[in-house]
Write a protein that holds these residues in place. Structure first.
Motif, PDB file in Angstrom:
ATOM      1  N   TRP A  28       5.218 -12.791  10.763  1.00 21.37           N
ATOM      2  CA  TRP A  28       5.447 -11.981   9.572  1.00 21.37           C
ATOM      3  C   TRP A  28       6.933 -11.768   9.311  1.00 21.37           C
ATOM      4  CZ3 TRP A  28       2.084  -9.690   6.018  1.00 21.37           C
ATOM      5  CH2 TRP A  28       0.724  -9.902   6.272  1.00 21.37           C
ATOM      6  N   LEU A  30       9.360  -9.038   7.861  1.00 22.01           N
ATOM      7  CA  LEU A  30       9.200  -7.590   7.792  1.00 22.01           C
ATOM      8  C   LEU A  30      10.190  -6.962   6.823  1.00 22.01           C
ATOM      9  CD1 LEU A  30       8.744  -6.965  11.635  1.00 22.01           C
ATOM     10  CD2 LEU A  30       6.961  -7.269   9.884  1.00 22.01           C
ATOM     11  N   ASP A  32       9.378  -3.811   5.512  1.00 17.30           N
ATOM     12  CA  ASP A  32       8.854  -2.448   5.457  1.00 17.30           C
ATOM     13  C   ASP A  32       9.684  -1.546   6.374  1.00 17.30           C
ATOM     14  OD1 ASP A  32       7.178  -0.306   4.838  1.00 17.30           O
ATOM     15  OD2 ASP A  32       5.768  -0.780   6.443  1.00 17.30           O
ATOM     16  N   ASP A 365       1.018 -10.076   0.772  1.00 17.90           N
ATOM     17  CA  ASP A 365       0.500 -10.134   2.152  1.00 17.90           C
ATOM     18  C   ASP A 365       0.037 -11.540   2.527  1.00 17.90           C
ATOM     19  OD1 ASP A 365       0.898  -7.433   2.589  1.00 17.90           O
ATOM     20  OD2 ASP A 365      -1.211  -6.870   2.294  1.00 17.90           O
ATOM     21  N   LYS A 368       2.326 -13.693   4.391  1.00 19.78           N
ATOM     22  CA  LYS A 368       2.854 -13.154   5.654  1.00 19.78           C
ATOM     23  C   LYS A 368       4.210 -12.472   5.450  1.00 19.78           C
ATOM     24  CE  LYS A 368      -0.590 -14.681   8.156  1.00 19.78           C
ATOM     25  NZ  LYS A 368      -1.570 -13.762   8.767  1.00 19.78           N
ATOM     26  N   ALA A 370       5.674  -8.679   4.653  1.00 20.25           N
ATOM     27  CA  ALA A 370       5.251  -7.281   4.693  1.00 20.25           C
ATOM     28  C   ALA A 370       6.126  -6.408   3.794  1.00 20.25           C
ATOM     29  CB  ALA A 370       5.310  -6.758   6.130  1.00 20.25           C
ATOM     30  N   ARG A 372       5.316  -2.803   0.926  1.00 19.09           N
ATOM     31  CA  ARG A 372       4.372  -1.688   0.879  1.00 19.09           C
ATOM     32  C   ARG A 372       4.206  -1.172  -0.546  1.00 19.09           C
ATOM     33  NH1 ARG A 372       3.804   1.244   5.798  1.00 19.09           N
ATOM     34  NH2 ARG A 372       2.592   2.817   4.691  1.00 19.09           N
TER      35      ARG A 372
END
Length: 418
Positions: A28, A30, A32, A365, A368, A370, A372
């Motif tokens: 993933w 990232l 977030d 998503d 892959k 991340a 929000r």
């Protein structure tokens, strides 16, 4: 230090940086990080070492206990230096900023009288709103300082009419976890103090990206979450010693004069506290990896150099996403439409006309990546902007261990979706 700087022209050594964060070894990408950063592994090593060699009770006369005492006390002193507090007794550690602010409010409430006033904003995370809004139940007058939706800023000229001789506290964010505008805390603190009140600052969205110097800022209280600043799941609250000494605590009666222990029932978490020394290990290693071994004994210099260097990198990360969102007629940035790190932090919130925010994030998503959606506990802001029916905003948040290639993947995906 009211704003972040980005003077450094040095290229960040991402090979070194990413090697210090084993949690990045994942499929993933990232983005977030405003919700929680990865742990810099020097802190993880210290935590393991604590468990292996000093996992005993504090306060004993035997060797292992004395070692544990030294480690915990040393970590608290190190965090005092991290924010340039005058005294280790000005550092309170707890499980979260939400809890630390609640503990502070419970104590301060006992020093206020009915008819006294507190001011909070409609921009902050609820951690620095709810504890103060709840004081209305005790007869305290609660006022709201509202963000200007045109400038995405808390305007000082709109604070001044709210201040009266009965104002006791102003609670404000250094940088919103949604809007991300950097506020001039030193100037705000001066206005608040001139009115005879105290200032409590939520620095959760600021501290991962810039050095916090509480004495330069001139604040009374300043809190942030260490698990968002490359540490363990823990939080720090600074309070001037003169305030901490007079505010009633919540610990046992025979500890009422122990600062800051009177605010920490059961004491600090020993292994998490000691792991905080890993933050210094990380920034010292960062300086060395970037050719600044001359800063080996200069902690303040390590932080200044480190945060200055990462600011330039983070601004470069945000630039292509801001550019994409501005180019889309159906997309609105909730915040300043600039990547300028002197004005905003690298957390980007936006909404898309005709689409729910969760529809976008769930589509991302699948790649892959991340990001929000939601209100991010800034519920009063989202409601005031009429964004609840969209399921809040979409948020992508970056820190210095992210790469330009990762950002390009996100921009390419969003370009197809928006």
């Amino acid at each position: 230090m009211g704003v972040a700087t980005h003077k450094s022209k040095m290229t960040i050594n991402l090979d070194y940086v990413r090697s210090q964060f084993p949690g990045l070894d994942t499929e993933w990408t990232l983005f977030d990080t405003a919700g929680g950063s990865q742990l810099a592994w020097p802190g993880g090593r210290r935590m393991v070492d604590y468990y292996q060699t000093s996992n005993v009770q504090l306060g004993g006369s035997y060797d292992a206990s004395r070692l544990a005492d030294e480690r915990v006390a040393g970590a608290v002193a190190a965090m005092a230096a991290y924010v340039n507090a005058a005294d280790a007794a000005e550092i309170m550690l707890g499980p979260s900023t939400s809890m630390n602010m609640r503990v502070l409010s419970l104590g301060l409430a006992q020093t206020f009288q009915p008819g006294d006033e507190v001011i909070h904003t409609n921009l902050d995370h609820e951690a620095n709103v709810g504890p103060w809004a709840d004081l209305a139940k005790r007869g305290i007058t609660v006022k709201t300082w509202r963000v200007n939706p045109d400038s995405w800023t808390l305007e000082i000229d709109e604070l001044k009419p709210l201040l009266t001789p009965r104002t006791r506290l102003v609670a404000v964010t250094h940088a919103s976890n949604v809007v991300a505008t950097i506020h001039p805390i030193r100037e705000i603190a001066r206005v608040v103090h001139d009115a005879g009140a105290m200032i409590c600052v939520d620095g959760v969205a600021y501290a991962p990206h810039a050095r916090v110097d509480v004495r330069e800022l001139g604040v009374d209280f300043y809190g942030f979450s260490l698990y968002k600043t490359y540490g363990p799941h823990y939080a720090l609250l600074y309070g001037r010693r003169e305030h901490f000494e007079r505010i009633p605590g919540i610990n046992h009666y025979f500890l009422e004069n122990e600062v800051p222990y009177k605010f920490q029932p059961g004491n600090v978490n020993h292994e998490l506290a000691y792991s905080l020394m890993g933050l210094w290990d990380y920034w010292k290693g960062f300086a060395t990896a970037h050719g600044r071994s001359d800063l080996e004994a200069d902690r303040a210099g390590q932080l200044a150099f480190g945060f200055d260097t990462v600011a330039a990198h983070e601004q470069a990360l945000v630039t292509p996403l801001i550019g994409l969102l501005k180019s889309k007629k159906n997309t609105r940035i909730i915040g300043l439409p600039t990547a300028d790190r002197s004005r905003r932090m690298p957390t980007i919130a936006f909404v898309v006309d005709g689409k729910k925010s969760d529809d976008i994030t769930r589509a991302v998503d699948r790649h892959k990546i991340a990001i929000r959606f939601g209100d991010f506990y800034a519920a009063r802001l989202i409601d005031s902007l009429g964004l609840r029916e969209r399921n809040g905003v979409i948020r992508a948040s970056f820190v210095h261990y992210n790469t330009r290639d990762e950002v390009k993947r996100l921009v390419d995906v969003l370009d197809e979706l928006l």
